[in-house]
Design a protein around this motif. Structure first.
Motif, mmCIF file in Angstrom:
data_model
loop_
_atom_site.group_PDB
_atom_site.id
_atom_site.type_symbol
_atom_site.label_atom_id
_atom_site.label_comp_id
_atom_site.label_asym_id
_atom_site.label_seq_id
_atom_site.Cartn_x
_atom_site.Cartn_y
_atom_site.Cartn_z
ATOM 1 N N GLU A 1 0.833 -1.208 0.000
ATOM 2 C CA GLU A 1 0.000 0.000 0.000
ATOM 3 C C GLU A 1 0.864 1.254 0.000
ATOM 4 N N TRP A 2 1.962 1.219 0.733
ATOM 5 C CA TRP A 2 2.855 2.388 0.770
ATOM 6 C C TRP A 2 3.498 2.604 -0.597
ATOM 7 N N ASP B 1 2.252 1.659 -3.539
ATOM 8 C CA ASP B 1 1.224 2.121 -4.470
ATOM 9 C C ASP B 1 1.012 3.627 -4.354
ATOM 10 N N GLU B 2 1.147 4.120 -3.141
ATOM 11 C CA GLU B 2 0.891 5.538 -2.910
ATOM 12 C C GLU B 2 2.116 6.404 -3.174
ATOM 13 N N ASN B 3 3.318 5.913 -2.850
ATOM 14 C CA ASN B 3 4.519 6.745 -2.903
ATOM 15 C C ASN B 3 5.443 6.454 -4.091
ATOM 16 N N PRO C 1 4.295 4.594 -7.360
ATOM 17 C CA PRO C 1 3.407 3.768 -8.193
ATOM 18 C C PRO C 1 4.072 3.246 -9.454
ATOM 19 N N THR D 1 7.087 3.087 6.106
ATOM 20 C CA THR D 1 6.060 2.148 6.574
ATOM 21 C C THR D 1 6.026 1.988 8.087
#
Length: 621
Positions: free
Chosen positions: A190-191, A193-195, A197, A248
Motif C-alpha cells: 500500500e505504501w 502504491d501511494e509513494n 506507483p 512504513t
C-alpha cells in the motif's frame, strides 16, 4: 655449492594429491562422441550385409564431425598418455543414462572421474539438461565418491546458467528463517502504491537477484538480514530499504524479509529439489564447484581440441578453490592409501596359512554359540590392513599441518579460514571435540561395556558390566538356574543431566565426571553421578542382543520395581508393605563409549562398589 633447498608444499598441492592423484579411470558421456561399439558395428554391418532394419547402430553424423572427433581424441590422449588413466566413452543412449538408475550404479560407480555433457539429447532439445541432472543426483546419493566435470557449450554460450540449474537441482531450502505475515505485506504494498506507483524510486523492489545471491541470503547465517555487511547481496539497496522502513514504520528485518520472500517466490524449485544438507558451492569467473560430500562437480566450457588439457587444470583449480577441510583431506587420503597398500597387507595375511587354518576352525567351532568370533576376526584383519598405511598417513598429516602453518602463524586464523562459524563459540567446538573423543555411534550388535541406553521416559543408563560377561551365550550356565537361558544380567549407572553449561563440563572434562554425547547432531553432556552413582541390576532379554530389524537398536529389559496399588481412602484404607515386582522396560541403544573411556568409568564404578566405610568421628560437642 649444491642447492639443497626444497620447494615448500602448499595446501593446494596436498588437495591435488588427495583427490586427483587417486584417479585411475575416466568415463565420458557425450552424445557428440562416437563409441568404440558404434565403429565396430560399421564393419559388422558391412560383413553381414544386413538390411536397414537389422543393422546395428553406427555413429551418427554429428559424432563424425571433425571438431568432435578431434576434441575426443585430445581428451583421450590427455587421459591415457599424460595421466595414465583408463577411459570409457558412452554416447548417452546405451546404457540408458538419465533414464535408468541401475545404469548409473552398474557403469559409473567403477569410475573415479566422469566427464559429462550437459545436453545429452542435443543442444536444441526441449529436455535441456534434465538427463545430466538426473545422473548427478544419482551420483550425489551413492556411496562411491565421484569427481565430475560437466563439459558443456552452455546455454547461449554461457556456462553460468548450466551451473545455476545444477545447483538448484541439488539444493533444497527446507527452512530459511524469514517470516512475513499478510498484514506486513499489505502495509509495504500500500505504501509503494501511494509513494512509488511507477517503481522508479525504490528500484530494489523490481530488481531480480541472481539465484546464487538468493541462496547466499537463505543459507548463510552471517548474512541473513545484515545488509550493512558489504558482502550482502542487498547491501547496494540499503538506502531503498531505509526509505521503506521509515515510510512504513516497519523494522529492517520485516522489509528485508519481504524482499527475500518475494524473490524466493520466483524460484519455487529451491524448495522442491534434492536435500543435500552439507552442500558446498562457489562460483567465480575462472572457476566453479558444487560439492555434496559424495560428488564434486565443476562446470567447464566445451571448446576446441587444443583446450583438452584445460579440463585437468580446471578440475584442479576448482578443488583448490573449494579448499576441503583438513579432516576431509585426511579421510580422502585414507581411502586411497587403503586401496593402494591394502593388497600387499592382505597378501601377507593370506600367506600365513597356519593362522588362516586356526581362524577358520575357530569360526566353524565357536561362532554358533559366540557370534563375537566374527567380530574378533574382522577386527584383527582390519587392524592389519590399516597398519600397512598408517605411517604414510601420519606423514601426510604432518605435511598438511606444516603447509597450513606457512600461511599464517596464528592458529586461530587457520581454523577460522575453514570453520568461520565455529570459531565464535569455543565451548561448543570443544564440547563436540570431547564428544567425538569419548563416544561414538553403536557399533556392536549386543550390549557391551559403555553402551548407553535410553528409556521411554528419556532416562539414560550407562552399561558398566565387564565386556566378557556380556558376550551372548558365554556365561549361560552360570545363570541358567536363576534367570534362564534367554536373559543376561548387567549393571548400569544412571546418567544425570545437571543442567550445567557446556563450559562447566568442558572445564571438568578431565575430572572423570562428565560424558559427552553427540546424538543426531545435538551435543549433550551428562554427569556420571551426583555423589554416589545411582546404579541398578537389569536383565536383558535375548541375551542382550539388539533387535535385528530396523535402524533403531532396541532391547527389552527386566528390572525390579515397587508394585503400585490403590490404598483406598478413609476407613477402607489398606495398609500394605510395598512389594517388589518384575517390570519390563523397552530401551534403545543410542551411543557407546569408546573402549578406553568405557574402561575408565568401569574402574570408577568398581572403586565405588568396593569402598570401605570407616568409623572415625569428626565432631562431638
Amino acid at each position: 655449492m649444491t642447492n639443497t633447498a626444497t620447494v615448500q608444499e602448499t595446501y593446494s598441492d596436498l588437495i591435488i594429491e588427495a583427490f586427483v592423484t587417486p584417479i585411475r579411470s575416466v568415463a565420458i558421456i557425450d552424445d557428440e562422441y562416437p563409441t568404440l561399439n558404434s565403429f565396430l558395428n560399421v564393419e559388422i554391418n558391412k560383413s553381414r550385409k544386413l538390411g536397414v532394419w537389422a543393422k546395428k547402430e553406427e555413429p551418427e553424423d554429428k559424432q563424425l564431425k571433425i571438431e568432435n572427433i578431434e576434441r575426443l581424441n585430445a581428451i583421450t590422449q590427455m587421459c591415457q598418455q599424460k595421466h595414465k588413466w583408463s577411459i570409457s566413452v558412452y554416447d548417452g543412449k546405451t546404457p540408458g543414462f538419465g533414464f535408468n538408475q541401475q545404469a548409473h550404479e552398474e557403469n559409473l560407480n567403477h569410475n573415479d572421474l566422469l566427464i559429462l555433457d550437459y545436453h545429452l539429447d542435443g543442444d536444441t532439445a526441449d529436455t535441456g539438461g534434465i538427463r545430466a541432472r538426473k545422473i548427478l543426483n544419482s551420483l550425489s546419493q551413492n556411496n562411491h565418491f565421484n569427481l565430475v566435470i560437466v563439459h558443456t557449450k552452455g546455454d547461449g554460450h554461457s556456462i553460468e546458467s548450466v551451473y545455476d540449474d545444477i545447483l538448484k537441482d541439488l539444493l533444497k531450502i527446507e527452512s530459511h528463517g524469514f517470516n512475513l505475515d499478510d498484514k506486513t505485506e499489505d502495509i509495504i504494498e500500500e505504501w509503494l502504491d501511494e509513494n512509488d506507483p511507477n517503481g522508479t524510486d525504490i528500484t530494489a523492489v523490481n530488481d531480480s537477484l541472481d539465484i546464487k545471491d538468493l541462496i547466499k541470503i537463505l543459507t548463510c547465517k552471517v548474512l541473513k538480514t545484515n545488509i550493512r555487511n558489504p558482502k550482502h547481496p542487498y547491501h547496494y539497496a540499503k538506502n531503498d530499504i531505509e526509505t521503506l522502513r521509515n515510510g512504513t514504520g516497519l523494522s529492517e528485518y520485516e522489509v528485508v524479509s519481504w524482499l527475500v520472500i518475494k524473490e524466493l517466490a520466483k524460484h519455487q524449485e529451491l524448495q522442491s529439489g534434492h536435500s543435500n544438507s552439507h552442500l558446498d558451492w562457489g562460483y567465480e569467473a575462472d572457476s566453479n564447484f558444487i560439492a555434496t560430500g559424495r560428488v564434486f562437480i565443476t562446470v567447464v566450457k566445451k571448446e576446441t581440441s587444443e583446450a583438452a588439457e584445460l579440463l585437468y587444470d580446471k578440475l584442479c583449480l576448482a578443488l583448490t578453490k573449494q579448499s576441503a577441510t583438513p579432516m576431509y583431506l585426511l579421510m580422502a587420503k585414507m581411502r586411497y592409501e587403503l586401496d593402494e597398500r591394502g593388497l600387499a597387507q592382505a597378501s601377507d595375511i593370506i600367506n600365513n596359512r597356519y593362522a588362516q587354518a586356526g581362524w577358520l576352525f575357530n569360526l566353524l567351532d565357536k561362532s554358533d554359540n559366540d557370534p563375537t568370533q566374527h567380530e574378533k576376526a574382522i577386527d584383527l584383519h582390519w587392524e592389519q590392513l590399516s597398519t600397512s598405511s598408517k605411517r604414510e598417513l601420519v606423514l601426510f598429516s604432518e605435511r598438511m599441518i606444516n603447509s597450513l602453518k606457512t600461511t599464517t602463524p596464528n592458529k586461530r586464523d587457520i581454523v577460522k579460514s575453514f570453520f568461520r562459524e565455529c570459531v565464535g563459540d569455543k565451548d561448543l567446538a570443544l564440547g563436540n571435540l570431547n564428544a567425538y573423543s569419548c563416544s561414538r555411534s553403536v557399533s556392536n550388535y549386543h550390549l557391551t561395556t559403555g553402551t548407553i541406553l535410553e528409556t521411554e521416559n528419556n532416562e539414560l543408563w550407562l552399561c558398566l558390566s565387564p565386556a566378557c560377561d556380556l558376550v551372548p551365550k558365554q556365561r549361560q550356565d552360570d545363570w541358567k538356574d536363576r534367570i534362564g537361558l534367554n536373559h543376561i544380567a548387567f549393571k548400569a549407572v544412571k546418567l544425570h543431566n545437571d543442567k550445567s553449561l557446556i563450559s562447566t563440563a568442558n572445564n571438568k572434562a578431565n575430572d572423570n565426571e562428565y560424558i559427552f554425547l553427540n546424538i543426531n547432531g545435538t551435543l549433550n553432556h551428562y554427569k556420571f553421578s551426583d555423589g554416589n552413582p545411582q546404579w541398578e541390576t537389569f536383565y536383558a532379554n535375548d541375551l542382550g542382543i539388539f533387535n535385528p530389524d530396523g535402524i533403531v537398536k532396541e532391547i527389552n529389559i527386566n528390572c525390579l520395581r515397587i508394585e503400585k496399588f490403590d490404598e483406598g481412602t478413609g476407613d477402607s484404607a489398606i495398609v500394605q508393605m510395598p512389594a517388589l515386582v518384575v517390570v519390563n522396560l523397552k530401551m534403545k541403544a543410542i551411543a557407546e563409549l569408546r573402549y578406553e573411556y568405557a574402561l575408565n568409568f568401569l574402574h570408577k564404578f568398581g572403586s565405588n562398589q568396593t569402598r570401605v566405610g570407616l568409623g572415625f568421628a569428626d565432631k562431638l560437642w
